[in-house]
Scaffold this motif. Sequence first.
Motif, short mmCIF file in Angstrom:
data_model
loop_
_atom_site.label_atom_id
_atom_site.label_comp_id
_atom_site.label_asym_id
_atom_site.label_seq_id
_atom_site.Cartn_x
_atom_site.Cartn_y
_atom_site.Cartn_z
N SER A 35 2.26 -10.27 -1.12
CA SER A 35 2.79 -9.79 -0.71
C SER A 35 2.70 -9.51 1.32
O SER A 35 3.60 -9.03 2.27
CB SER A 35 2.96 -8.16 -1.07
OG SER A 35 2.02 -7.84 -1.01
N MET A 36 1.10 -9.60 1.58
CA MET A 36 0.69 -9.60 2.59
C MET A 36 0.90 -10.87 3.67
O MET A 36 1.65 -10.61 4.50
CB MET A 36 -0.58 -8.99 2.87
CG MET A 36 -0.91 -7.53 2.46
SD MET A 36 -0.51 -6.50 3.48
CE MET A 36 -1.81 -6.37 4.42
N VAL A 53 9.62 -1.33 5.01
CA VAL A 53 8.07 -1.94 4.39
C VAL A 53 8.09 -0.29 3.33
O VAL A 53 8.10 0.18 3.73
CB VAL A 53 7.06 -2.08 4.66
CG1 VAL A 53 6.17 -1.95 4.25
CG2 VAL A 53 7.30 -3.57 5.81
N ALA A 54 8.08 -0.68 2.32
CA ALA A 54 8.15 -0.06 1.73
C ALA A 54 6.77 -0.30 0.55
O ALA A 54 6.89 -1.85 0.30
CB ALA A 54 9.04 0.33 0.08
N THR A 55 5.52 0.66 -0.05
CA THR A 55 4.51 0.76 -0.95
C THR A 55 4.69 1.25 -1.89
O THR A 55 5.40 2.53 -1.61
CB THR A 55 3.70 0.14 -0.39
OG1 THR A 55 2.17 -0.21 -1.01
CG2 THR A 55 3.40 1.36 0.61
N VAL A 56 4.61 0.75 -3.47
CA VAL A 56 4.73 2.05 -5.07
C VAL A 56 3.34 2.38 -5.08
O VAL A 56 2.56 0.89 -5.29
CB VAL A 56 5.62 1.12 -5.40
CG1 VAL A 56 5.86 2.54 -6.37
CG2 VAL A 56 7.64 0.96 -4.79
N ALA A 69 -2.66 2.98 1.55
CA ALA A 69 -2.72 3.36 3.11
C ALA A 69 -3.15 1.74 3.89
O ALA A 69 -2.70 1.68 5.18
CB ALA A 69 -3.74 4.09 3.20
N LEU A 70 -3.30 0.86 2.76
CA LEU A 70 -4.34 -0.22 3.67
C LEU A 70 -2.72 -0.90 3.97
O LEU A 70 -2.48 -1.77 5.58
CB LEU A 70 -4.70 -1.55 2.50
CG LEU A 70 -4.95 -2.34 3.07
CD1 LEU A 70 -6.27 -3.02 1.58
CD2 LEU A 70 -4.14 -4.08 2.66
N VAL A 71 -1.70 -0.69 3.54
CA VAL A 71 0.03 -1.90 3.67
C VAL A 71 0.20 -0.65 4.54
O VAL A 71 0.36 -1.40 5.54
CB VAL A 71 0.70 -1.65 2.71
CG1 VAL A 71 2.32 -1.87 2.63
CG2 VAL A 71 -0.25 -2.45 1.28
N ALA A 72 0.22 0.97 4.77
CA ALA A 72 0.78 1.43 5.80
C ALA A 72 -0.12 1.32 7.42
O ALA A 72 0.27 0.82 8.26
CB ALA A 72 0.38 2.87 6.07
N ASP A 73 -1.50 0.83 7.04
CA ASP A 73 -1.79 0.63 8.53
C ASP A 73 -1.69 -0.32 8.95
O ASP A 73 -1.26 -0.84 10.38
CB ASP A 73 -3.82 0.34 8.20
CG ASP A 73 -4.61 0.67 9.22
OD1 ASP A 73 -4.51 1.52 10.28
OD2 ASP A 73 -5.52 -0.73 9.30
N ALA A 74 -1.72 -2.06 8.13
CA ALA A 74 -0.64 -3.02 8.77
C ALA A 74 0.56 -2.33 9.38
O ALA A 74 0.36 -3.44 10.04
CB ALA A 74 -0.77 -4.22 7.66
N CYS A 82 6.75 2.12 8.32
CA CYS A 82 6.21 1.90 5.65
C CYS A 82 6.95 3.11 5.50
O CYS A 82 5.90 4.30 6.37
CB CYS A 82 4.85 1.39 5.97
SG CYS A 82 3.97 1.70 4.39
N ASP A 83 7.09 3.59 4.07
CA ASP A 83 6.98 3.86 3.48
C ASP A 83 6.14 4.24 2.33
O ASP A 83 6.36 3.16 1.58
CB ASP A 83 8.52 4.97 3.22
CG ASP A 83 9.46 4.75 4.42
OD1 ASP A 83 9.05 6.33 5.22
OD2 ASP A 83 10.41 4.22 4.19
#
Length: 314
Positions: A35-36, A53-56, A69-74, A82-83
């Motif tokens: 996904s990244m 972007v959403a991460t669950v 948090a890693l996804v939000a930072d990217a 990003c939510d």
Amino acid sequence: MPIADELIDRFLGDLNRLRLDHGVLGLAVSGGADSMAMLQLAAEALDTEKLAVATVDHGLRPEAAQECALVADACRKLGIGCDILRATIAEGNTQEQARIARYSVLGEWARERGIGAIATAHHADDQAETLLMRLNRGSGLGGLAGIRSRTRIEGCDADIVRPLLGFRRDELRAIVEASDFDFVDDPSNLDDRYDRVRMRNALAQADWLDAAALARSAAHLEEAERTLQSLADKSWEGSAEVSGSRIRVPYTNLLDTNARIVRRAMTTLGATITLGEVIDFLKTGRERANIAGILVERRDESYYCSKEPPRRSD
């Protein structure tokens, strides 16, 4: 390191074949390598203002919050909103309940944001594993069509699209390993208690099997499935008669079409039944039977479906 133009062009071509509208595309990003890589490909191929972007966070592992948090930072580095969504998992099969909860919160997120389609990072190796698992279970055409390139999932109002089905796992991992972005490895991907992990390990040992070719076969089967469903839909729209708790549909000389329109009649009346179960019934040649609470009768070149009358109590 910049992503090769050839990879960006492939991604954009696969995305265009999904015939999406020109609104905002949602990306479901877990923080894993696949996904990244999708996040980076989308950021290169599309205007970032057209991405969300959403991460669950399923709350199943202590590391989940850090991965979100890693996804939000990217996303911050790429200039994409990003939510972080939190899902509540019901009791039962953990993986299945997590999947249901995930698509439920993603669907709510998409509805609130006005997003019509959500992309997930399923790829060719996932498709090959799915096809072999379903072959091993004796699945019909619908199952063998594998992971759909575009579909609707119960509980999620947005279309789910898979623009990476033409990509291999290794090349997606290479994209993120060559980038400045971190990613995580989900430990469940190594747990051989799960059928998919066992199939993945078996595929790795069978180097004579071509996962990309298996994925192409699944794509052909998906097209065949779509064609057969279209034929059934036309038969329904042209001939089905719905009258209260009774539905008449035409008998055709095609078993698959018969099964699809009979199933549609049964589910319209409230039954829960699979296409395979309807096919098995029709193959018996019986002209009358109670199935899943529905009385199905064949007469006058038609099938009549009606709710099973309540049992008499003496």
